[in-house]
Design an enzyme around this catalytic site. Sequence first.
Site, mmCIF file in Angstrom:
data_model
loop_
_atom_site.group_PDB
_atom_site.id
_atom_site.type_symbol
_atom_site.label_atom_id
_atom_site.label_comp_id
_atom_site.label_asym_id
_atom_site.label_seq_id
_atom_site.Cartn_x
_atom_site.Cartn_y
_atom_site.Cartn_z
ATOM 1 C CE1 TYR A 198 -3.055 2.949 0.525
ATOM 2 C CE2 TYR A 198 -4.179 2.653 2.467
ATOM 3 C CZ TYR A 198 -3.792 3.188 1.791
ATOM 4 O OH TYR A 198 -4.971 4.389 1.428
ATOM 5 C CE LYS A 217 -5.961 1.513 -1.572
ATOM 6 N NZ LYS A 217 -6.448 1.795 0.235
#
Length: 301
Positions: A143, A171
């Site tokens: 992330y 992400k």
Amino acid sequence: MTEATSHLLDPAPFGRIIPAMVTPMKADGAIDYDAAQNLAKQLVKDGADGLLVNGTTGESPCTHMDEKIDLVRAVKEAVDVPVISGAGSNDTAHTVRMVENIQEAGADALLVVAPYYSRPSQRGILEHYKAVDAVAEKPFIVYDVPGRTGVKIATETYDELAKLKHVTAVKDATGNLGNALERHSRTGLTWYSGDDGIFLPFLSVGAVGVISVIAHVASKPMRELADAFDRGDIREAQRIAAQLVPLVHALNGDGFQAVMAKAALKVKGYIPCAAMRLPNVEANAEQYKKVEDGMRAAGLL
């Protein structure tokens, strides 16, 4: 297009439309696991084909290890789609413990944020993820959200991360389309947009889906957007993206995504209570109006 070339999007291993699910709470701040199960079922019914729990929008900084584990178990019991769980901290040792416990609870994949606040070097970031990889048994998603972490992951660091056995996806909440294109091409990792407002542009540079705030109330049109892009109907995808702009502004514009997502869900009747844990507080009347206006402008009320 021929049958062999009729799909523009690569497969999405953890789902294509993935709400970053809020953690429903009772008025006293206790987690409402029944409400979480009902919400998970509703989101899947609306078009979500994956769910993320224990993320930022799930108030992960304010929930505890046992609660995170119980939430994974509850949601896994309720739905038959991939369930990803956040398992990241700015402390590598704590991150490792979270990964061990949450994967044992049954999460299908883990979302591991870049270590925040302490602003480590690129070598430190890489060593952090190596430590996670050493204990991981499930795939995990890097992330990258520099606006929250205060660190940027360099392209060369991505090259090294891609070599780790359990790193399978990213992400990307950097907002940088050029970097996303280059990094996806260099690493072959599966790319997810972490920004609702640029979901469509991210699809154009190789993303397979979105981990989303607005999907709490807009999973259906977001799935229609992805389907339109996939079959090459870019005009329709653009139309849907434009339609959702007021909702993107309403839920994301002030930076209080968890607060506004819970408000939207309460307006829809998807959760009975929009209580938050401090330091977040429930939306006020002005914020509720902003949510309602955004949903109405997007054709969702």
